[in-house]
Design a protein around this motif. Structure first.
Motif, PDB file in Angstrom:
ATOM      1  N   UNK A 166       0.849  -1.189   0.000  1.00  0.00           N
ATOM      2  CA  UNK A 166       0.000   0.000   0.000  1.00  0.00           C
ATOM      3  C   UNK A 166       0.880   1.232   0.000  1.00  0.00           C
ATOM      4  N   UNK A 167       0.405   2.268  -0.654  1.00  0.00           N
ATOM      5  CA  UNK A 167       1.107   3.549  -0.636  1.00  0.00           C
ATOM      6  C   UNK A 167       0.075   4.658  -0.483  1.00  0.00           C
ATOM      7  N   UNK A 168       0.439   5.705   0.257  1.00  0.00           N
ATOM      8  CA  UNK A 168      -0.490   6.832   0.381  1.00  0.00           C
ATOM      9  C   UNK A 168      -0.498   7.644  -0.911  1.00  0.00           C
TER      10      UNK A 168
ATOM     11  N   UNK B 237      -2.386  11.311  -1.782  1.00  0.00           N
ATOM     12  CA  UNK B 237      -3.329  12.363  -1.416  1.00  0.00           C
ATOM     13  C   UNK B 237      -4.132  11.953  -0.201  1.00  0.00           C
ATOM     14  N   UNK B 238      -5.437  11.974  -0.320  1.00  0.00           N
ATOM     15  CA  UNK B 238      -6.293  11.586   0.805  1.00  0.00           C
ATOM     16  C   UNK B 238      -6.804  10.151   0.664  1.00  0.00           C
ATOM     17  N   UNK B 239      -6.065   9.353  -0.117  1.00  0.00           N
ATOM     18  CA  UNK B 239      -6.423   7.945  -0.316  1.00  0.00           C
ATOM     19  C   UNK B 239      -5.260   7.044   0.084  1.00  0.00           C
ATOM     20  N   UNK B 240      -5.579   5.791   0.369  1.00  0.00           N
ATOM     21  CA  UNK B 240      -4.577   4.734   0.462  1.00  0.00           C
ATOM     22  C   UNK B 240      -4.760   3.853  -0.762  1.00  0.00           C
ATOM     23  N   UNK B 241      -3.659   3.570  -1.446  1.00  0.00           N
ATOM     24  CA  UNK B 241      -3.707   2.737  -2.651  1.00  0.00           C
ATOM     25  C   UNK B 241      -3.094   1.372  -2.325  1.00  0.00           C
TER      26      UNK B 241
END
Length: 197
Positions: A111-113, A115-119
């Motif tokens: 996972x990588x951050x 913006x205002x999301x976690x991917x």
């Protein structure tokens, strides 16, 4: 069976296999249909534990197959546990399926951050796909590989997309023929409730 010749038995085998495939397809379509009506019950979800449990379950079904799992730390999410488990089941299952021809499958989850999301992502060293057809991956009945090469009904990724969208996220894939694929989905980063001390 003793009344059928070799050709009759072969044809009966084809009918039986196609009937089984049709049953799986109907079950998948019903699940896809129900998903639109199911209420999303978001809770604070430990994604890392969810993935590790799913990997352990899949690992027990592999027999002697060599799979190297590279599981990176995953942040928690605010999501429906059952629905998110279905996302991981489908994506990890696809990674296993499409690395089936590799001597050693390598599957990375991380996972990588952004913006205002976690991917969150699942990357593999499998057969990959042609990016010209990436838009077809998440459609119902859309397949980029023949059924004879890789089993499946063509509904799994459509389910993933619908679940992720119902959580306010998005899903996409990148790949290269013969050089693996990376499936990613984003979830809005929400303040996970702290347990009372």
């Amino acid at each position: 069976a003793d009344r059928l010749d070799t050709e009759g038995q072969r044809l009966l085998g084809i009918i039986r296999a196609n009937t089984h495939n049709m049953g799986e397809l109907i079950d998948d379509l019903l699940a896809f249909s129900r998903l639109g009506r199911r209420e999303v019950k978001a809770t604070d979800l430990d994604m890392e534990t969810l993935v590790r449990n799913q990997v352990a379950e899949l690992q027990s079904t592999l027999g002697g197959r060599k799979v190297k799992w590279d599981l990176k730390p995953l942040p928690p999410a605010r999501a429906d546990r059952a629905l998110m488990q279905q996302v991981w089941v489908n994506l990890l299952g696809n990674a296993l399926k499409f690395t089936g021809l590799e001597e050693t499958a390598i599957i990375e989850v991380g996972c990588r951050p952004s913006g205002d999301e976690d991917v969150y992502y699942i990357k593999d060293n499998g057969v990959g796909f042609d990016m010209r057809f990436a838009h077809k991956l998440f459609g119902v009945f859309q397949r980029l590989h023949r059924h004879e090469e890789f089993e499946g009904t063509g509904v799994g990724l459509a389910l993933v997309q619908r679940i992720v969208q119902r959580h306010g996220g998005r899903v996409w894939a990148e790949g290269q023929v013969g050089n693996g694929a990376c499936f990613s989905f984003s979830l809005p980063r929400r303040q996970v409730q702290q347990a009372a001390s």
